[in-house]
Design an enzyme around this catalytic site. Structure first.
Site, PDB file in Angstrom:
ATOM      1  CE  LYS A 158      27.397   4.858  33.621  1.00 19.42           C
ATOM      2  NZ  LYS A 158      26.611   6.601  33.790  1.00 19.42           N
ATOM      3  CE  LYS A 201      35.761  11.366  26.519  1.00 20.92           C
ATOM      4  NZ  LYS A 201      37.101  10.301  26.195  1.00 20.92           N
ATOM      5  NE  ARG A 292      14.968   5.756  45.314  1.00 24.30           N
ATOM      6  CZ  ARG A 292      16.156   5.191  44.370  1.00 24.30           C
ATOM      7  NH1 ARG A 292      15.346   4.449  43.137  1.00 24.30           N
ATOM      8  NH2 ARG A 292      16.945   5.563  44.099  1.00 24.30           N
ATOM      9  NE  ARG A 338      21.451   9.691  52.241  1.00 29.35           N
ATOM     10  CZ  ARG A 338      20.859   8.904  50.824  1.00 29.35           C
ATOM     11  NH1 ARG A 338      21.516   7.588  50.938  1.00 29.35           N
ATOM     12  NH2 ARG A 338      20.610   9.435  49.619  1.00 29.35           N
TER      13      ARG A 338
END
Ligand code: MV4
Length: 448
Positions: A158, A201, A292, A338
């Site tokens: 990441k 992991k 946020r 949505r």
């Protein structure tokens, strides 16, 4: 309390914030780009200032123009909504320097939580369980290789500067690692101008469960339960719900306490979300913190009856939280769909254009958050979310039945929408049983 707030956003969330301000007796200033001159938020606000051309970089992301509009109109605070500048620590810092209240956490916290590797380190220190993995950023390939051997494949690479699914790579074996490490770094460098990476992991088919928290400026932090956001397509949430079908009261308490601990550890202020991955055994792991108000906040509002945007404003003005943890009771079940201007049959490509609304859904237990009006021309420039349809029932079945009924009522012509696709999810047996995880859409609809 503030007299006037500038809303540094557009669309549905700008409208949502203007509504909260109205209810609190606060004047509002909308900002808009050239292409948004006919947008609903411009009309609903007390004042509106054009801040530049359609391109976000030159308008909704243009910090100087937004600060100027704030000073010019005499607004004392800026609500950033979500997206755009909402998690931008430099913008929050600019607000501070100009003595404008940024409705959100301090710039230092935005900075810390924006760096996902640092956030992970902070959580380890705070005693919040993180996904098993390597401590800190990976210095070089050799370290990555050793870390992966220790963690065991599959692992996930990441980008520290990523988040929300951007800059991540699954790596199945040592053979794949070299190439994955290099390409992931190059991508991160290009996207975020920061190529630092960390490793976890890879958890198979986890659930995405996030906790809403509220923190005032006086050290009080509470949580408002969870939202299950496992129904996603390409890192975009599609349906969210509260409560999660898999949380027991005991697990909710444990995860809620972990979320509060996470917020306290970083001196968090205002509304925030702590994201967890939950595996099949019910073990949960901190993943990221979102600094946020989120798109899916209404499901929490319906099950707690707390107005999160009003709470954000009250907190930013320095008021003490008037809600105790014991006051938070989750009542019934809420679902959010949505609704996007997109064509599911054409690979979900955006479908901008003039919307002809023949019927709005409504009735008992139905909430529609949208900046849409009949004849509105949806610009191709921004994201494709048209509306959020949220239903509340005494239990999940009731909320589901209301959602089907409300989706059925909604008739939009002139553009394509994902309404039919939402129906298909709601009618899926596994979804109905609450057997969902983050690969649900990919598996059930052969989509990636
Ligand atoms: C993971 C994961 C499995 N294991 N990390 C995707 C969004 C970003 N916030 C992180 N994501 C994931 N991180 C580990 N160690 C699986 C995902 C993931 C995912 C997470 C939440 C919701 C949908 C998802 C879809 C694919 C992958």
């Amino acid at each position: 309390m503030f007299n006037k707030i500038l809303i540094a956003n557009r669309g549905e969330i700008a409208v949502r914030i203007i509504r909260a301000c109205r209810e609190l007796g606060i004047q509002t200033v909308a900002v808009y780009s050239d292409i948004d001159r006919n947008a609903l938020h411009v009309d609903l606000a007390d004042q509106a200032v054009c801040i530049g051309p359609a391109r976000a970089r030159e308008s909704y992301l243009h910090t100087e123009n937004i600060i100027s509009a704030t000073v010019l109109t005499g607004a004392e605070a800026i609500h950033p909504g979500f997206g755009f500048l909402a998690e931008n620590s430099k913008f929050a810092e600019m607000c501070r320097e100009c003595r404008i209240t940024f409705i959100g956490p301090d710039p230092e916290v935005l900075e810390m939580m924006g760096n996902k590797a640092k956030a992970r380190q902070m959580m380890i220190k705070a005693g919040v369980t993180v996904v098993p993995g390597a401590d800190g950023v990976l210095e070089d390939f050799d370290q990555a290789l050793r870390a992966a051997e220790q963690i065991g494949y599959p692992v996930m690479l990441k980008a520290s500067a990523g988040g929300g699914g951007r800059g991540i790579r699954i790596v199945g074996s040592a053979e794949e690692l070299k190439k994955a490490y290099e390409t992931a770094r190059n991508e991160a460098k290009a996207a975020f101008n920061d190529d630092s990476m960390y490793m976890e992991k890879y958890l198979e088919e986890p659930r995405h469960i996030e906790f809403q928290i509220l923190a005032d400026h006086h050290g009080k932090v509470i949580h408002l339960g969870e939202r299950d956001c496992s129904i996603q397509r390409r890192n975009q949430k599609v349906i969210e719900e509260a409560p999660s079908t898999i949380l027991t009261p005991e697990l909710r308490k444990k995860m809620g306490e972990a979320a509060v601990r996470a917020a306290k550890a970083v001196g968090y202020k205002n509304a925030g979300t702590v994201e967890f991955l939950v595996d099949k055994s019910g073990s949960f792991y901190f993943m990221e913190m979102n600094t946020r108000i989120q798109v899916e906040h209404p499901v929490t509002e319906l099950v707690t009856r707390i107005d999160l945007v009003q709470e954000q404003i009250k907190i930013a003005s320095g008021q003490e939280l008037a809600i105790e943890q014991e006051d938070i009771q989750i009542k019934g079940h809420a679902l959010e769909c949505r609704i996007n201007a997109e064509s599911p049959t054409l690979g979900f490509r955006p479908s901008p254009g003039k919307a002809n609304i023949l019927l709005w859904p409504g009735g008992n237990g139905v909430r529609l958050d949208s900046a849409l009006y009949n004849g509105y021309e949806i610009p191709p420039t921004y994201d494709s979310m048209l509306a959020k349809l949220i239903t509340h029932g005494r239990d999940r079945t009731e909320a589901l039945n209301k959602m089907r009924r409300a989706l059925d009522e909604f008739i939009i012509e002139g553009i394509d929408t994902n309404i039919e696709f939402l129906f298909q999810i709601l009618d899926n047996d596994k979804f109905i049983k609450g057997e969902i995880d983050t690969s649900f859409i990919a598996k059930e609809f052969n989509l990636r």
